[in-house]
Design a protein around this motif. Structure first.
Motif, PDB file in Angstrom:
ATOM      1  N   PHE A  21      -1.036-102.863 -27.403  1.00  0.00           N
ATOM      2  CA  PHE A  21      -0.441-101.829 -28.230  1.00  0.00           C
ATOM      3  C   PHE A  21      -1.479-101.410 -29.274  1.00  0.00           C
ATOM      4  CE2 PHE A  21       1.586-100.593 -32.198  1.00  0.00           C
ATOM      5  CZ  PHE A  21       2.379 -99.552 -31.766  1.00  0.00           C
ATOM      6  N   ILE A  22      -1.655-100.117 -29.475  1.00  0.00           N
ATOM      7  CA  ILE A  22      -2.595 -99.603 -30.478  1.00  0.00           C
ATOM      8  C   ILE A  22      -1.788 -98.879 -31.553  1.00  0.00           C
ATOM      9  CG2 ILE A  22      -4.602 -98.138 -30.941  1.00  0.00           C
ATOM     10  CD1 ILE A  22      -5.227-100.534 -29.102  1.00  0.00           C
ATOM     11  N   SER A  23      -1.947 -99.324 -32.800  1.00  0.00           N
ATOM     12  CA  SER A  23      -1.201 -98.737 -33.914  1.00  0.00           C
ATOM     13  C   SER A  23      -1.692 -97.333 -34.233  1.00  0.00           C
ATOM     14  CB  SER A  23      -1.353 -99.613 -35.166  1.00  0.00           C
ATOM     15  OG  SER A  23      -2.633 -99.419 -35.756  1.00  0.00           O
ATOM     16  N   SER A  24      -0.956 -96.677 -35.108  1.00  0.00           N
ATOM     17  CA  SER A  24      -1.433 -95.428 -35.679  1.00  0.00           C
ATOM     18  C   SER A  24      -2.638 -95.737 -36.568  1.00  0.00           C
ATOM     19  CB  SER A  24      -0.325 -94.760 -36.497  1.00  0.00           C
ATOM     20  OG  SER A  24       0.078 -95.616 -37.554  1.00  0.00           O
ATOM     21  N   VAL A  25      -3.412 -94.709 -36.885  1.00  0.00           N
ATOM     22  CA  VAL A  25      -4.549 -94.886 -37.801  1.00  0.00           C
ATOM     23  C   VAL A  25      -3.982 -95.020 -39.204  1.00  0.00           C
ATOM     24  CG1 VAL A  25      -6.630 -93.829 -38.749  1.00  0.00           C
ATOM     25  CG2 VAL A  25      -6.127 -93.637 -36.296  1.00  0.00           C
ATOM     26  N   ILE A  94      -5.082-100.997 -35.436  1.00  0.00           N
ATOM     27  CA  ILE A  94      -4.847-102.376 -35.038  1.00  0.00           C
ATOM     28  C   ILE A  94      -4.360-102.429 -33.598  1.00  0.00           C
ATOM     29  CG2 ILE A  94      -3.442-104.431 -35.518  1.00  0.00           C
ATOM     30  CD1 ILE A  94      -3.562-102.692 -38.476  1.00  0.00           C
ATOM     31  N   ALA A  95      -5.008-103.309 -32.819  1.00  0.00           N
ATOM     32  CA  ALA A  95      -4.551-103.605 -31.462  1.00  0.00           C
ATOM     33  C   ALA A  95      -3.686-104.856 -31.540  1.00  0.00           C
ATOM     34  CB  ALA A  95      -5.738-103.855 -30.536  1.00  0.00           C
ATOM     35  N   VAL A  96      -2.516-104.809 -30.895  1.00  0.00           N
ATOM     36  CA  VAL A  96      -1.597-105.947 -30.884  1.00  0.00           C
ATOM     37  C   VAL A  96      -1.431-106.416 -29.449  1.00  0.00           C
ATOM     38  CG1 VAL A  96       0.707-106.798 -31.478  1.00  0.00           C
ATOM     39  CG2 VAL A  96      -0.352-104.991 -32.874  1.00  0.00           C
ATOM     40  N   TYR A  97      -1.653-107.710 -29.252  1.00  0.00           N
ATOM     41  CA  TYR A  97      -1.473-108.345 -27.953  1.00  0.00           C
ATOM     42  C   TYR A  97      -0.276-109.276 -28.028  1.00  0.00           C
ATOM     43  CZ  TYR A  97      -6.334-106.930 -27.210  1.00  0.00           C
ATOM     44  OH  TYR A  97      -7.498-106.212 -27.084  1.00  0.00           O
ATOM     45  N   LEU A  98       0.665-109.140 -27.098  1.00  0.00           N
ATOM     46  CA  LEU A  98       1.776-110.083 -26.985  1.00  0.00           C
ATOM     47  C   LEU A  98       1.337-111.143 -25.989  1.00  0.00           C
ATOM     48  CD1 LEU A  98       4.588-110.988 -27.715  1.00  0.00           C
ATOM     49  CD2 LEU A  98       5.500-109.307 -26.105  1.00  0.00           C
ATOM     50  N   LEU A  99       0.931-112.311 -26.512  1.00  0.00           N
ATOM     51  CA  LEU A  99       0.311-113.358 -25.698  1.00  0.00           C
ATOM     52  C   LEU A  99       1.307-114.227 -24.964  1.00  0.00           C
ATOM     53  CD1 LEU A  99      -2.369-114.601 -28.255  1.00  0.00           C
ATOM     54  CD2 LEU A  99      -2.666-112.914 -26.417  1.00  0.00           C
ATOM     55  N   GLY A 100       2.451-114.463 -25.576  1.00  0.00           N
ATOM     56  CA  GLY A 100       3.424-115.360 -24.968  1.00  0.00           C
ATOM     57  C   GLY A 100       4.757-115.234 -25.666  1.00  0.00           C
ATOM     58  N   ASN A 101       5.758-115.815 -25.025  1.00  0.00           N
ATOM     59  CA  ASN A 101       7.105-115.788 -25.582  1.00  0.00           C
ATOM     60  C   ASN A 101       7.943-116.882 -24.948  1.00  0.00           C
ATOM     61  OD1 ASN A 101       9.096-114.577 -23.401  1.00  0.00           O
ATOM     62  ND2 ASN A 101       7.144-113.525 -23.197  1.00  0.00           N
ATOM     63  N   THR A 116     -12.863 -95.278 -36.441  1.00  0.00           N
ATOM     64  CA  THR A 116     -13.809 -94.326 -35.851  1.00  0.00           C
ATOM     65  C   THR A 116     -15.066 -95.004 -35.315  1.00  0.00           C
ATOM     66  OG1 THR A 116     -14.740 -93.845 -38.036  1.00  0.00           O
ATOM     67  CG2 THR A 116     -12.999 -92.378 -37.226  1.00  0.00           C
ATOM     68  N   GLU A 117     -15.468 -96.121 -35.927  1.00  0.00           N
ATOM     69  CA  GLU A 117     -16.684 -96.804 -35.495  1.00  0.00           C
ATOM     70  C   GLU A 117     -16.414 -97.972 -34.549  1.00  0.00           C
ATOM     71  OE1 GLU A 117     -18.969 -97.695 -39.030  1.00  0.00           O
ATOM     72  OE2 GLU A 117     -18.786 -95.624 -39.741  1.00  0.00           O
ATOM     73  N   GLY A 118     -15.186 -98.476 -34.523  1.00  0.00           N
ATOM     74  CA  GLY A 118     -14.779 -99.477 -33.551  1.00  0.00           C
ATOM     75  C   GLY A 118     -15.097-100.930 -33.875  1.00  0.00           C
ATOM     76  N   TRP A 119     -15.817-101.210 -34.960  1.00  0.00           N
ATOM     77  CA  TRP A 119     -16.168-102.603 -35.227  1.00  0.00           C
ATOM     78  C   TRP A 119     -14.965-103.391 -35.731  1.00  0.00           C
ATOM     79  CZ3 TRP A 119     -15.486-103.121 -40.445  1.00  0.00           C
ATOM     80  CH2 TRP A 119     -15.796-102.041 -41.260  1.00  0.00           C
ATOM     81  N   LEU A 120     -14.993-104.686 -35.422  1.00  0.00           N
ATOM     82  CA  LEU A 120     -13.903-105.601 -35.745  1.00  0.00           C
ATOM     83  C   LEU A 120     -14.030-106.089 -37.184  1.00  0.00           C
ATOM     84  CD1 LEU A 120     -11.450-107.184 -34.624  1.00  0.00           C
ATOM     85  CD2 LEU A 120     -13.073-108.957 -33.908  1.00  0.00           C
ATOM     86  N   SER A 121     -12.962-105.931 -37.950  1.00  0.00           N
ATOM     87  CA  SER A 121     -12.936-106.368 -39.345  1.00  0.00           C
ATOM     88  C   SER A 121     -12.182-107.673 -39.525  1.00  0.00           C
ATOM     89  CB  SER A 121     -12.299-105.293 -40.226  1.00  0.00           C
ATOM     90  OG  SER A 121     -12.136-105.761 -41.539  1.00  0.00           O
TER      91      SER A 121
END
Length: 174
Positions: A21-25, A94-101, A116-121
């Motif tokens: 899932f990719i959030s809004s900016v 923000i990218a959200v991964y649902l890893l397990g449940n 815009t630059e793609g680097w991980l913060s």
């Protein structure tokens, strides 16, 4: 039709969140900048929580779910890694991964990136509990919600896992 039944019908029509899932900016708010001139650590959590809320809407467990079914989610545990400074004016996503449940919990991982630059913060790994808000106790997800969660977890399992899952806080070994 009851409010819960109507909510269930609407749920069937909602598309599932993408993988990941990719959030809004989002934009950094001026009051979030600390005396070091960068985003204060607390506000990384605010932005990641906002992204989770966006995904929860698509999963069907947002504010309408709380109102109709008297259930919600609480974060039980979080591990945040701060990897690169974010400053005022930096757009983030923000990218959200649902890893397990399981019947009562969700395991997620978030990556906060410069939009815009793609680097991980920063990253955040979380355990979330499903709550019966009338009893204020952990409770199983209803079957229709659990089915959506299973579908999303399966689609997220098909994408490469991000680096940093399962990290712990510890001093480096000598």
């Amino acid at each position: 039709m009851t409010t819960a039944a109507a909510a269930g019908e609407n749920l069937k029509k909602m598309p599932l969140p993408p993988a990941p899932f990719i959030s809004s900016v989002m934009q950094i708010e001026p009051q979030w900048i600390d005396y070091n001139g960068h985003l204060n650590m607390a506000y990384y959590n605010v932005m990641m929580d906002r992204a989770i809320d966006e995904m929860w809407l698509q999963l069907g467990i947002g504010p309408a779910y709380m109102k109709a079914r008297h259930c919600s989610t609480f974060t039980a545990e979080a591990h945040v890694r701060y990897l690169r400074e974010i400053h005022l004016g930096d757009p983030v996503q923000i990218a959200v991964y649902l890893l397990g449940n399981d019947e009562k919990r969700l395991h997620t991982f978030e990556e906060l990136r410069h939009a815009t630059e793609g680097w991980l913060s920063a990253t955040s790994e979380n355990m979330t509990l499903h709550m019966d808000m009338k009893a204020r106790k952990v409770a199983p997800f209803p079957p229709d919600i659990r089915a959506r969660i299973e579908q999303v977890t399966a689609s997220h399992a098909a994408v490469p896992r991000p680096v940093g899952i399962g990290r712990k806080v510890a001093m480096p070994q000598k």
